[in-house]
Enzyme design. Structure first.
Site, PDB file in Angstrom:
ATOM      1  N   PRO A   1       0.814  -1.220   0.000  1.00  0.00           N
ATOM      2  CA  PRO A   1       0.000   0.000   0.000  1.00  0.00           C
ATOM      3  C   PRO A   1       0.848   1.271   0.000  1.00  0.00           C
ATOM      4  O   PRO A   1       0.550   2.231  -0.717  1.00  0.00           O
ATOM      5  CB  PRO A   1      -0.838  -0.130   1.277  1.00  0.00           C
ATOM      6  CG  PRO A   1      -1.000  -1.597   1.444  1.00  0.00           C
ATOM      7  CD  PRO A   1       0.318  -2.187   0.995  1.00  0.00           C
TER       8      PRO A   1
ATOM      9  N   GLU B   1       3.919   1.598  -1.176  1.00  0.00           N
ATOM     10  CA  GLU B   1       4.542   1.713  -2.503  1.00  0.00           C
ATOM     11  C   GLU B   1       3.530   2.280  -3.497  1.00  0.00           C
ATOM     12  O   GLU B   1       3.840   3.175  -4.290  1.00  0.00           O
ATOM     13  CB  GLU B   1       5.022   0.330  -2.973  1.00  0.00           C
ATOM     14  CG  GLU B   1       5.558   0.358  -4.390  1.00  0.00           C
ATOM     15  CD  GLU B   1       6.052  -0.987  -4.901  1.00  0.00           C
ATOM     16  OE1 GLU B   1       6.140  -1.951  -4.101  1.00  0.00           O
ATOM     17  OE2 GLU B   1       6.348  -1.081  -6.101  1.00  0.00           O
ATOM     18  N   ARG B   2       2.306   1.795  -3.420  1.00  0.00           N
ATOM     19  CA  ARG B   2       1.286   2.228  -4.389  1.00  0.00           C
ATOM     20  C   ARG B   2       0.868   3.673  -4.141  1.00  0.00           C
ATOM     21  O   ARG B   2       0.630   4.423  -5.096  1.00  0.00           O
ATOM     22  CB  ARG B   2       0.088   1.268  -4.339  1.00  0.00           C
ATOM     23  CG  ARG B   2       0.498  -0.052  -4.952  1.00  0.00           C
ATOM     24  CD  ARG B   2      -0.506  -1.163  -4.857  1.00  0.00           C
ATOM     25  NE  ARG B   2       0.076  -2.329  -5.523  1.00  0.00           N
ATOM     26  CZ  ARG B   2      -0.242  -3.584  -5.271  1.00  0.00           C
ATOM     27  NH1 ARG B   2      -1.158  -3.873  -4.363  1.00  0.00           N
ATOM     28  NH2 ARG B   2       0.343  -4.564  -5.926  1.00  0.00           N
TER      29      ARG B   2
ATOM     30  N   GLY C   1       4.522  -1.525  -9.690  1.00  0.00           N
ATOM     31  CA  GLY C   1       3.823  -1.510  -8.397  1.00  0.00           C
ATOM     32  C   GLY C   1       2.491  -2.242  -8.483  1.00  0.00           C
ATOM     33  O   GLY C   1       1.660  -2.156  -7.583  1.00  0.00           O
TER      34      GLY C   1
ATOM     35  N   GLU D   1      -4.837  -3.292 -14.095  1.00  0.00           N
ATOM     36  CA  GLU D   1      -5.762  -4.437 -14.078  1.00  0.00           C
ATOM     37  C   GLU D   1      -5.714  -5.136 -12.714  1.00  0.00           C
ATOM     38  O   GLU D   1      -6.747  -5.532 -12.163  1.00  0.00           O
ATOM     39  CB  GLU D   1      -5.412  -5.420 -15.202  1.00  0.00           C
ATOM     40  CG  GLU D   1      -5.665  -4.890 -16.616  1.00  0.00           C
ATOM     41  CD  GLU D   1      -4.699  -3.788 -17.060  1.00  0.00           C
ATOM     42  OE1 GLU D   1      -3.538  -3.789 -16.589  1.00  0.00           O
ATOM     43  OE2 GLU D   1      -5.100  -2.918 -17.850  1.00  0.00           O
TER      44      GLU D   1
HETATM   45  C1  LIG Z   1      10.395   0.751 -15.216  1.00  0.00           C
HETATM   46  C2  LIG Z   1      10.019  -0.427 -14.369  1.00  0.00           C
HETATM   47  C3  LIG Z   1      10.582  -0.556 -13.113  1.00  0.00           C
HETATM   48  C4  LIG Z   1      10.269  -1.662 -12.312  1.00  0.00           C
HETATM   49  N1  LIG Z   1      10.892  -1.820 -11.096  1.00  0.00           N
HETATM   50  C5  LIG Z   1      10.737  -2.983 -10.419  1.00  0.00           C
HETATM   51  C6  LIG Z   1      11.505  -3.256  -9.248  1.00  0.00           C
HETATM   52  O1  LIG Z   1      12.299  -2.420  -8.784  1.00  0.00           O
HETATM   53  N2  LIG Z   1      11.367  -4.463  -8.646  1.00  0.00           N
HETATM   54  C7  LIG Z   1      10.500  -5.410  -9.098  1.00  0.00           C
HETATM   55  O2  LIG Z   1      10.416  -6.478  -8.516  1.00  0.00           O
HETATM   56  N3  LIG Z   1       9.752  -5.182 -10.209  1.00  0.00           N
HETATM   57  C8  LIG Z   1       9.851  -4.001 -10.878  1.00  0.00           C
HETATM   58  N4  LIG Z   1       9.120  -3.770 -12.021  1.00  0.00           N
HETATM   59  C9  LIG Z   1       8.208  -4.806 -12.485  1.00  0.00           C
HETATM   60  C10 LIG Z   1       6.733  -4.444 -12.403  1.00  0.00           C
HETATM   61  O3  LIG Z   1       6.284  -4.443 -11.079  1.00  0.00           O
HETATM   62  C11 LIG Z   1       5.980  -5.445 -13.303  1.00  0.00           C
HETATM   63  O4  LIG Z   1       6.325  -5.097 -14.649  1.00  0.00           O
HETATM   64  C12 LIG Z   1       4.483  -5.412 -13.110  1.00  0.00           C
HETATM   65  O5  LIG Z   1       4.147  -5.914 -11.849  1.00  0.00           O
HETATM   66  C13 LIG Z   1       3.760  -6.218 -14.186  1.00  0.00           C
HETATM   67  O6  LIG Z   1       4.313  -7.493 -14.324  1.00  0.00           O
HETATM   68  P1  LIG Z   1       4.720  -8.024 -15.790  1.00  0.00           P
HETATM   69  O7  LIG Z   1       5.558  -6.981 -16.428  1.00  0.00           O
HETATM   70  O8  LIG Z   1       5.299  -9.379 -15.640  1.00  0.00           O
HETATM   71  O9  LIG Z   1       3.357  -8.085 -16.584  1.00  0.00           O
HETATM   72  P2  LIG Z   1       2.378  -9.357 -16.658  1.00  0.00           P
HETATM   73  O10 LIG Z   1       2.096  -9.822 -15.271  1.00  0.00           O
HETATM   74  O11 LIG Z   1       2.932 -10.331 -17.624  1.00  0.00           O
HETATM   75  O12 LIG Z   1       1.074  -8.698 -17.256  1.00  0.00           O
HETATM   76  C14 LIG Z   1       0.769  -8.636 -18.652  1.00  0.00           C
HETATM   77  C15 LIG Z   1      -0.644  -8.092 -18.806  1.00  0.00           C
HETATM   78  O13 LIG Z   1      -1.557  -9.006 -18.174  1.00  0.00           O
HETATM   79  C16 LIG Z   1      -2.413  -8.269 -17.315  1.00  0.00           C
HETATM   80  N5  LIG Z   1      -2.851  -9.055 -16.177  1.00  0.00           N
HETATM   81  C17 LIG Z   1      -2.081  -9.685 -15.262  1.00  0.00           C
HETATM   82  N6  LIG Z   1      -2.843 -10.274 -14.329  1.00  0.00           N
HETATM   83  C18 LIG Z   1      -4.139  -9.991 -14.656  1.00  0.00           C
HETATM   84  C19 LIG Z   1      -5.403 -10.315 -14.093  1.00  0.00           C
HETATM   85  N7  LIG Z   1      -5.481 -11.038 -12.972  1.00  0.00           N
HETATM   86  N8  LIG Z   1      -6.508  -9.860 -14.707  1.00  0.00           N
HETATM   87  C20 LIG Z   1      -6.427  -9.134 -15.837  1.00  0.00           C
HETATM   88  N9  LIG Z   1      -5.265  -8.793 -16.425  1.00  0.00           N
HETATM   89  C21 LIG Z   1      -4.139  -9.214 -15.838  1.00  0.00           C
HETATM   90  C22 LIG Z   1      -1.543  -7.108 -16.837  1.00  0.00           C
HETATM   91  O14 LIG Z   1      -2.328  -6.072 -16.289  1.00  0.00           O
HETATM   92  C23 LIG Z   1      -0.843  -6.729 -18.124  1.00  0.00           C
HETATM   93  O15 LIG Z   1      -1.677  -5.912 -18.890  1.00  0.00           O
HETATM   94  C24 LIG Z   1       9.373  -2.643 -12.802  1.00  0.00           C
HETATM   95  C25 LIG Z   1       8.793  -2.487 -14.069  1.00  0.00           C
HETATM   96  C26 LIG Z   1       9.107  -1.414 -14.847  1.00  0.00           C
HETATM   97  C27 LIG Z   1       8.505  -1.322 -16.218  1.00  0.00           C
END
Ligand SMILES: Cc1cc2nc3c(=O)[nH]c(=O)nc-3n(C[C@H](O)[C@H](O)[C@H](O)COP(=O)(O)OP(=O)(O)OC[C@H]3O[C@@H](n4cnc5c(N)ncnc54)[C@H](O)[C@@H]3O)c2cc1C
Length: 400
Positions: A261, A263-264, A384, A388
């Site tokens: 919370p 972080e968000r 964060g 979705e």
């Molecule tokens: C610039 C940047 C910095 C970041 N920094 C960090 C960091 O410091 N540490 C860290 O651990 N992570 C970090 N992240 C990762 C970030 O938290 C993830 O990219 C994010 O949580 C989404 O995961 P994913 O990229 O694997 O997308 P995915 O989980 O593969 O999602 C792909 C799509 O599916 C959708 N989706 C997923 N689940 C559902 C659902 N239940 N219902 C409907 N749609 C869904 C998503 O909304 C998205 O549109 C960073 C990302 C970025 C881009």
């Protein structure tokens, strides 16, 4: 509307940060954005300024402040100037709460003084190449050695903010298998049961980046946030002393649920502040630019668009201020934070897009701050937890 969330101390701190940004960040920022990271020197200066120690208790070298509002001020001031402090918001707003809440006395004594000075920078590694939103699906493992002295860490992480420069990384890894295998038949009830079980068995290890087998992979090339490094990390038989386990084994999901919370909310504050900055940039621009012999500001459309944007920013401010008070009072629920992030980040995208439009072609040029804001804000709907996922959390809180 007059803001009531900040007091005189916060405003004095705001001025200090604003001056620091003007003197130490703005002149160098284009160069840092070009190279893709901020210099270590910036972290040491931020340490000297006291930025990393705000919420650290005095006995470990900090100021012992319990409010998140000073962090909010930093986020707002960075957005106002269109800059970032690289990975420092992850260091203070994401990593620190885990160390403060779940670290033992020995760990705090060992880590916090250098954390505060900026000599030891931290990052947090949850996301993996194969899984982001579904964190319980992570594949990185940490197996306790037979003599019980260390864990053997294997796996890979990606998108890790500050990952190139971090000295210690809070790595989430599976220390034991899920209690029950995931349902194979796709039945809803079985899936729900297995999802609960998959959350157990994940732990947080505070891994020393100098460990053998720890490797930083690519520094990823991003659309925005160009002065903050984002990296791939890999672990091959990395020996992590048991003394570097944070909190209890297998409890990481519980800890994440507790800390996400904040972080968000941090991301929501950034989205609000970026929107406010966008309106300011657009307001200045339309007063300067003439088209058909008239100021762009004189068109009714311009006035209406900026009035709409201002009303949106006011609404965002009301949401984040209320959430800040709730966080400080220990009352911000996961659903409240998800709702604040969803609302502000989705709205910020629309506001910043409209403000860019008012700049015409210049808005698309990176030499104008609005173009950077447009690129920087995009990720707030993704990291964060995606919009979705936020909707899923809010819907669940509604009993859906
Ligand atoms: C610039 C940047 C910095 C970041 N920094 C960090 C960091 O410091 N540490 C860290 O651990 N992570 C970090 N992240 C990762 C970030 O938290 C993830 O990219 C994010 O949580 C989404 O995961 P994913 O990229 O694997 O997308 P995915 O989980 O593969 O999602 C792909 C799509 O599916 C959708 N989706 C997923 N689940 C559902 C659902 N239940 N219902 C409907 N749609 C869904 C998503 O909304 C998205 O549109 C960073 C990302 C970025 C881009």
């Amino acid at each position: 509307m007059r803001r009531t969330v900040f007091n005189e101390d916060h405003e004095a701190f705001r001025q200090t940060i604003r001056d620091f940004i003007a003197a130490e960040v703005v002149p160098h920022y284009p160069e840092w954005a070009e190279q893709g990271y901020v210099p270590r020197e910036l972290y040491r200066k931020l340490g000297e300024l006291g930025v990393f120690g705000i919420e650290v208790p005095e006995e470990y070298g900090g100021a012992g402040e319990t409010s998140f509002k000073f962090n909010a001020v930093i986020t707002e001031e960075c957005a106002r100037a269109g800059v970032s402090f690289g990975g420092s918001s992850v260091h203070t707003a994401l990593c620190l709460p885990y160390i403060l809440k779940y670290g033992n006395e020995e760990q705090k004594k060992r880590w916090l003084p250098s954390f505060v000075s900026g000599e030891m920078m931290t990052a947090i590694a949850m996301t993996e190449p194969g899984t982001g939103s579904d964190l319980a699906g992570m594949k990185t493992t940490a197996k306790l050695s037979e003599d019980g002295t260390h864990y053997v860490l294997n796996g890979a992480k990606t998108f890790i903010t500050g990952g190139v420069q971090a000295d210690r990384v809070l790595v989430c890894a599976r220390t034991s298998a899920p209690a029950r295998p995931a349902a194979a038949d796709g039945q809803r009830s079985a899936q729900a049961g297995s999802r609960e079980d998959r959350r157990g068995g994940i732990s947080i290890l505070v891994v020393d980046a100098k460990s053998e087998g720890y490797a930083v992979g690519r520094k990823l090339d991003k659309l925005g946030l160009r002065a903050s490094d984002t990296a791939e990390l890999s672990f091959t038989d990395v020996k992590v002393p048991v003394e570097d386990l944070l909190g209890e084994e297998g409890k990481a999901f519980e800890y994440l649920t507790h800390n996400l919370p904040q972080e968000r909310l941090g991301i929501a504050i950034g989205a609000y502040a970026q929107s406010a900055a966008a309106v300011r940039f657009a307001h200045e621009y339309v007063k300067e630019r003439t088209v058909f012999g008239k100021e762009v500001a004189s068109f009714q459309n311009t006035k209406f668009v900026l009035a709409d944007c201002k009303a949106d920013v006011d609404a965002m401010q009301a949401v984040v201020d209320r959430a800040l008070e709730a966080l400080d009072a220990g009352e911000l629920t996961p659903a409240d934070a998800a709702s604040a992030k969803l609302f502000t980040t989705e709205l910020a995208a629309r506001v910043i897009d409209k403000c860019l439009q008012l700049h015409g072609g210049y808005g698309y040029m990176l030499e104008y701050p609005i173009a950077n804001l447009y690129a920087d804000t995009r990720v707030s709907r993704i990291y964060g937890g995606t919009s979705e996922v936020m909707r899923t959390i809010v819907a669940k809180s509604m009993g859906l």
